[in-house]
Design an enzyme around this catalytic site. Structure first.
Site, short mmCIF file in Angstrom:
data_model
loop_
_atom_site.label_atom_id
_atom_site.label_comp_id
_atom_site.label_asym_id
_atom_site.label_seq_id
_atom_site.Cartn_x
_atom_site.Cartn_y
_atom_site.Cartn_z
N GLY A 46 -5.74 3.80 3.62
CA GLY A 46 -5.18 5.13 3.42
C GLY A 46 -4.55 5.22 2.04
N GLN A 51 0.84 8.59 -4.36
CA GLN A 51 0.48 7.24 -4.80
C GLN A 51 -0.43 7.24 -6.02
OE1 GLN A 51 -0.66 5.90 -0.61
NE2 GLN A 51 0.20 4.03 -1.50
N CYS A 105 1.03 -1.51 2.17
CA CYS A 105 0.92 -0.26 1.41
C CYS A 105 0.37 -0.59 0.03
CB CYS A 105 2.30 0.37 1.29
SG CYS A 105 2.29 1.93 0.40
N LEU A 106 -0.56 0.23 -0.46
CA LEU A 106 -1.14 -0.03 -1.77
C LEU A 106 -0.10 0.10 -2.89
CD1 LEU A 106 -4.62 1.74 -1.47
CD2 LEU A 106 -4.11 -0.70 -1.27
N HIS A 148 1.74 6.79 8.58
CA HIS A 148 2.14 6.11 7.34
C HIS A 148 1.88 7.03 6.14
CE1 HIS A 148 2.18 2.39 4.63
NE2 HIS A 148 1.67 3.33 3.84
N GLU A 149 0.69 7.65 6.12
CA GLU A 149 0.32 8.51 4.98
C GLU A 149 1.15 9.79 4.97
OE1 GLU A 149 -1.29 7.10 2.73
OE2 GLU A 149 -1.88 5.43 4.00
N HIS A 152 4.36 9.25 3.31
CA HIS A 152 4.30 9.27 1.84
C HIS A 152 4.55 10.67 1.31
CE1 HIS A 152 3.25 5.29 0.41
NE2 HIS A 152 2.25 5.17 1.27
NI NI Z 1 1.29 3.41 1.79
#
Ligand code: NI
Length: 194
Positions: A46, A51, A105-106, A148-149, A152
């Site tokens: 995701g 991000q 998380c990226l 989670h997304e 963000h």
């Molecule tokens: Ni993340």
């Protein structure tokens, strides 16, 4: 060709901003395509607008085919895609059940927690990249990804969801790594401002 965008790291203020609703969809199909490409390239499940420095209410996600470990190495992630999602202006309209699970998380590469509480099942109303209204009912793993997304888009990171003692522990255990990311995020922003 879709473009791979730089992923913003922990410490970048855009990750802590509340994202704005999308009202003009003209650039959104292109942004979504680039976000998917960026997510595949980074090996993620995701990726949310903030991000990639876009404080807009959009995220992408994907489900991948499971492969035996030895094959996973050889088959590029893009070839294993089962389903992709582009969600604009998403909101949860129903949620039930509790589940604790692992998240990374990226924007926090290499850091994970096994103790992130989420709702087990959610119903999401959203728009696709063209503005068409959609509904998704998800449970378990996909429900975790979308929560989670969605976080963000509110400036919330997964460790914020940990019970306070575990959150404290997470921040302490990863202090050096988090400081390194903050430094890198600052350097990136300096470069961007030049
Ligand atoms: Ni993340």
């Amino acid at each position: 060709m879709a473009e791979v965008l730089p992923i913003r790291l922990y410490g970048d203020p855009v990750l802590r901003k509340k994202a704005r609703p999308v009202t003009d969809f003209s650039g959104i199909p292109r942004l979504a395509e680039n976000m998917l490409e960026t997510m595949f390239e980074a090996g993620g499940v995701g990726l949310a607008g903030p991000q990639v420095g876009e404080a807009k209410r959009i995220f992408v996600a994907a489900l991948y085919q499971d492969l035996p470990e030895e094959e996973e190495e050889r088959v590029p992630l893009k070839k294993r895609v089962k389903e992709t999602f582009v969600m604009v202006n998403p909101r949860i309209t129903f949620a039930e059940g509790e589940a604790v699970g692992t998240e990374g998380c990226l924007s926090l590469p290499g850091l994970y927690s096994d103790d992130v509480p989420r709702k087990f099942r959610v119903r999401l109303e959203y728009q696709d990249e063209y503005g068409n209204p959609k509904v998704l009912e998800a449970e378990d793993y996909l429900a975790r990804i979308v929560q989670h997304e969605l976080d963000h888009l509110e400036g919330i990171l997964f460790f914020d969801r940990l019970p306070p003692p575990l959150r404290k522990q997470f921040l302490e255990e990863n202090r050096a790594e988090l400081a390194r990311m903050q430094k890198e995020a600052k350097a990136f922003l300096r470069e961007l401002a030049r």
